[in-house]
Design a protein around this motif. Sequence first.
Motif, PDB file in Angstrom:
ATOM      1  N   ILE A  73       0.838  -1.207   0.000  1.00  0.00           N
ATOM      2  CA  ILE A  73       0.000   0.000   0.000  1.00  0.00           C
ATOM      3  C   ILE A  73       0.868   1.251   0.000  1.00  0.00           C
ATOM      4  CG2 ILE A  73      -0.412   0.458   2.454  1.00  0.00           C
ATOM      5  CD1 ILE A  73      -3.409   0.393   1.560  1.00  0.00           C
ATOM      6  N   THR A  74       1.995   1.206   0.714  1.00  0.00           N
ATOM      7  CA  THR A  74       2.851   2.398   0.670  1.00  0.00           C
ATOM      8  C   THR A  74       3.464   2.552  -0.708  1.00  0.00           C
ATOM      9  OG1 THR A  74       4.670   1.126   1.588  1.00  0.00           O
ATOM     10  CG2 THR A  74       3.393   2.437   3.101  1.00  0.00           C
ATOM     11  N   PHE A  75       3.728   1.422  -1.354  1.00  0.00           N
ATOM     12  CA  PHE A  75       4.236   1.514  -2.728  1.00  0.00           C
ATOM     13  C   PHE A  75       3.205   2.179  -3.639  1.00  0.00           C
ATOM     14  CE2 PHE A  75       4.514  -0.298  -6.981  1.00  0.00           C
ATOM     15  CZ  PHE A  75       5.749   0.176  -7.332  1.00  0.00           C
ATOM     16  N   ALA A  76       1.927   1.775  -3.458  1.00  0.00           N
ATOM     17  CA  ALA A  76       0.867   2.358  -4.280  1.00  0.00           C
ATOM     18  C   ALA A  76       0.737   3.849  -4.001  1.00  0.00           C
ATOM     19  CB  ALA A  76      -0.453   1.659  -4.002  1.00  0.00           C
ATOM     20  N   LEU A  77       0.847   4.233  -2.710  1.00  0.00           N
ATOM     21  CA  LEU A  77       0.754   5.658  -2.376  1.00  0.00           C
ATOM     22  C   LEU A  77       1.883   6.436  -3.025  1.00  0.00           C
ATOM     23  CD1 LEU A  77      -0.201   5.400   1.376  1.00  0.00           C
ATOM     24  CD2 LEU A  77      -1.618   6.223  -0.478  1.00  0.00           C
ATOM     25  N   MET A  78       3.087   5.844  -3.003  1.00  0.00           N
ATOM     26  CA  MET A  78       4.230   6.514  -3.626  1.00  0.00           C
ATOM     27  C   MET A  78       3.975   6.717  -5.111  1.00  0.00           C
ATOM     28  SD  MET A  78       8.177   5.303  -3.815  1.00  0.00           S
ATOM     29  CE  MET A  78       8.147   4.101  -5.104  1.00  0.00           C
ATOM     30  N   LEU A  79       3.493   5.652  -5.758  1.00  0.00           N
ATOM     31  CA  LEU A  79       3.234   5.719  -7.196  1.00  0.00           C
ATOM     32  C   LEU A  79       2.211   6.807  -7.493  1.00  0.00           C
ATOM     33  CD1 LEU A  79       4.489   3.694  -9.154  1.00  0.00           C
ATOM     34  CD2 LEU A  79       2.320   2.536  -9.222  1.00  0.00           C
ATOM     35  N   GLY A  80       1.123   6.813  -6.700  1.00  0.00           N
ATOM     36  CA  GLY A  80       0.048   7.757  -6.955  1.00  0.00           C
ATOM     37  C   GLY A  80       0.484   9.186  -6.727  1.00  0.00           C
ATOM     38  N   LEU A  81       1.176   9.440  -5.606  1.00  0.00           N
ATOM     39  CA  LEU A  81       1.573  10.814  -5.303  1.00  0.00           C
ATOM     40  C   LEU A  81       2.585  11.314  -6.316  1.00  0.00           C
ATOM     41  CD1 LEU A  81       1.147  13.132  -3.460  1.00  0.00           C
ATOM     42  CD2 LEU A  81       2.862  12.258  -1.928  1.00  0.00           C
ATOM     43  N   THR A  82       3.520  10.433  -6.709  1.00  0.00           N
ATOM     44  CA  THR A  82       4.515  10.851  -7.705  1.00  0.00           C
ATOM     45  C   THR A  82       3.840  11.210  -9.017  1.00  0.00           C
ATOM     46  OG1 THR A  82       6.023   9.287  -6.678  1.00  0.00           O
ATOM     47  CG2 THR A  82       6.670  10.176  -8.788  1.00  0.00           C
ATOM     48  N   GLN A  83       2.843  10.407  -9.390  1.00  0.00           N
ATOM     49  CA  GLN A  83       2.153  10.679 -10.657  1.00  0.00           C
ATOM     50  C   GLN A  83       1.345  11.964 -10.562  1.00  0.00           C
ATOM     51  OE1 GLN A  83       2.690   9.031 -13.387  1.00  0.00           O
ATOM     52  NE2 GLN A  83       1.336  10.403 -14.506  1.00  0.00           N
ATOM     53  N   THR A  84       0.736  12.205  -9.367  1.00  0.00           N
ATOM     54  CA  THR A  84      -0.008  13.453  -9.183  1.00  0.00           C
ATOM     55  C   THR A  84       0.923  14.647  -9.317  1.00  0.00           C
ATOM     56  OG1 THR A  84      -1.263  12.188  -7.583  1.00  0.00           O
ATOM     57  CG2 THR A  84      -1.712  14.522  -7.698  1.00  0.00           C
ATOM     58  N   ILE A  85       2.105  14.524  -8.701  1.00  0.00           N
ATOM     59  CA  ILE A  85       3.081  15.617  -8.799  1.00  0.00           C
ATOM     60  C   ILE A  85       3.461  15.845 -10.250  1.00  0.00           C
ATOM     61  CG2 ILE A  85       5.491  16.183  -8.302  1.00  0.00           C
ATOM     62  CD1 ILE A  85       5.049  14.854  -5.563  1.00  0.00           C
ATOM     63  N   ARG A  86       3.624  14.740 -10.982  1.00  0.00           N
ATOM     64  CA  ARG A  86       3.993  14.865 -12.395  1.00  0.00           C
ATOM     65  C   ARG A  86       2.877  15.570 -13.182  1.00  0.00           C
ATOM     66  NH1 ARG A  86       5.560   9.482 -13.676  1.00  0.00           N
ATOM     67  NH2 ARG A  86       7.558   9.867 -12.691  1.00  0.00           N
ATOM     68  N   LEU A  87       1.630  15.279 -12.784  1.00  0.00           N
ATOM     69  CA  LEU A  87       0.516  15.921 -13.480  1.00  0.00           C
ATOM     70  C   LEU A  87       0.465  17.416 -13.177  1.00  0.00           C
ATOM     71  CD1 LEU A  87      -2.517  13.495 -13.165  1.00  0.00           C
ATOM     72  CD2 LEU A  87      -1.259  14.135 -15.205  1.00  0.00           C
ATOM     73  N   ILE A  88       0.723  17.784 -11.917  1.00  0.00           N
ATOM     74  CA  ILE A  88       0.580  19.186 -11.527  1.00  0.00           C
ATOM     75  C   ILE A  88       1.751  20.020 -12.030  1.00  0.00           C
ATOM     76  CG2 ILE A  88       0.422  20.774  -9.580  1.00  0.00           C
ATOM     77  CD1 ILE A  88      -0.914  18.543  -8.008  1.00  0.00           C
ATOM     78  N   TRP A  89       2.975  19.540 -11.771  1.00  0.00           N
ATOM     79  CA  TRP A  89       4.138  20.388 -12.044  1.00  0.00           C
ATOM     80  C   TRP A  89       4.877  20.026 -13.336  1.00  0.00           C
ATOM     81  CZ3 TRP A  89       3.130  19.608  -6.708  1.00  0.00           C
ATOM     82  CH2 TRP A  89       2.965  20.788  -5.969  1.00  0.00           C
ATOM     83  N   GLY A  90       4.437  18.955 -13.991  1.00  0.00           N
ATOM     84  CA  GLY A  90       5.119  18.577 -15.229  1.00  0.00           C
ATOM     85  C   GLY A  90       6.307  17.667 -14.965  1.00  0.00           C
ATOM     86  N   PRO A  91       6.676  16.870 -15.965  1.00  0.00           N
ATOM     87  CA  PRO A  91       7.676  15.834 -15.724  1.00  0.00           C
ATOM     88  C   PRO A  91       9.117  16.332 -15.705  1.00  0.00           C
ATOM     89  CG  PRO A  91       6.895  15.739 -17.972  1.00  0.00           C
ATOM     90  CD  PRO A  91       6.115  16.813 -17.312  1.00  0.00           C
TER      91      PRO A  91
END
Lengths: 286, 348
Positions: A97-115
Amino acid sequence: MHLLIITQLISGLTSGVLLTLIAIGIALTFGLLKVVNLSHASIYTLGAYIGFTTFKVCGNFWIALVLGAVIAGVVGVIFERFCIRKVYEYPVLGFLITFALMLGLTQTIRLIWGPGNKLAPQPAYLMKVIYLGFVPISSYRLFAILVGIVIMVGMWFFIRKTNIGLIVRASLDNKDMVNAFGINSSLIFTFVFGLGSAIAGICGVLGSPIFGLYPDVGGQMLVICFVVVVMGGLGSIRGAMLAGPILGVVISFTALISAGFSNAVIFILMAVILLTKPMGFFGDKL
Amino acid sequence: MEERLFRKQPRIQFLIGYVLLAFIFLGLPFLTSYDVLVEDIIVWSLFAIGYNLAFGFTGMVSLGHGVFFGVSAFAAGILSLFWHRNIMMIPIGIATGTATAFIVGYVSLKRARVDVHKALRIAYLVLISIAASYVTMYIFLNPLAKYSGAEMGLLGFVDQPLHVMGSLQVNLKSHDQIFLIVGGVALLMTAWLHRIASSPAGMIMRAIRENEVRVGFLGYNTFRFKLLVYTISGFVASVAGCLYLLRSGFISVDVFDFNFTSELVVICLLGGRNAFFGPMAGAAIFLILKDVISSYTASWALFLAVVLILSVLYLPGGVGPMLFSIPRVLMGAWRKKRFSTGETTSSE
């Protein structure tokens, strides 16, 4: 040549201090909740990006630090309350579950601030070079070391001298006994989790000029932090404080050859330590 | 979650299942235009079933199976490109991958004895497999860059046929030959793994997952048993790596990244890690979803994270067992209906 060695030593110490601070969060979570918290990495990244935006908007580095810490802490508490809480004592599920949270938050950051890479915030008054004798030192690195040491001393004071710290230490030893005393330990756990996340957020703001600012930076830091935590003994704060600077210096010297080589070296080092001293430096408690 | 270990499988169901599997593995790629996707699902389901032997059955979380996958594919590819174009290079590659699995397994399991806390044991496995992934990535990117093609990946594997013996050769560009080889090998391996999982050894695996200390009390050497299971699953990963190389003719260092293996964890969890054929269903669902969603949006990872969180919190058994119980439920409903209609006719 001497100059190179001293410069590398100082930059190694800087990253070592920051690594230690992140590793303390992971060590505390592991010691208290027996969950390998992979989402710590993305909270670090979140702190870094919040600091970046705040600094761009209002231009004050201190506000950036505070806001990064607060938002990272809040996100940490949300993670703990709604997801990680459900999987205490199930190491496999906790890991997933922490792995999933990491994946999700990282992807959200990528969506907001760009890759892409961003230019990290750095106040003008810290961009000078200080001469220590004949050795030039970036004043920002010195500042980072100082802030890091202040936070570490604060942590030490909190863990050793306050009542909450007493409960935390007791829970590290025997959680059921603490519950039996009628202490609401789950509230304490949430608090500790939030505290660790807030420190990771501060590290994100502090570390982004040093380690760079891109969405996957947390993942890069995380694996090194795990080496720190394992070397010091999982769940041991003292061990992390010793292992962090050592590892930082090792990385900064081996990185002179190549980044991949430095990664390989630290992991071989970790494997050797696990084989010879499986509990790490101070991890005899678990 | 619930497993009836001593239930005898009816032979007819067993037969029907395997005929269906053989059709999917050997016939389906020829019949559909989505042959790349189907071949991917076949390779990944073999990979995931082998991984699940360590992950779901024995309870060992490893992020290093991409390493074995990659090492075996790279060894086979590099040897056949630079040394000798012979089919024998593939068994050599598989042996290299398996040897890597043995070493990584030995290092990570040796010290993680039963007197260590369970969470710590899992952490050792995870961390040492991450270490292995970084070390192999360094080896293949730096000292071996001349052979492995560094970031570009291994190119040119499919250009020439592989010699088997005499004038017999495998043409890597011919789809028919590749489909038959991949499907046949995957089918044989799946049957072998199914045999292992349903044998007494499979029961000890599950016992180790539940309580390793007690298995030790029964007189089993759990370290050697876990190492055996780890090596077997590494062997399966190596075979899958070589099949992947044969199928796509391309392998890059991305497979050493532990994110690659984490997809495998998601597949096992999605399909159900306690059921033998669960990961196969997981692989099919995962790859089809990935194919569909990647064509609409770039944030596949966000979707993956949501699915993973929801499946951990609300569906820890996975969707595989649910899927496999559909025929049983349908059968039950059909029987009930026939029974009730029979009754109504008799009452009339």
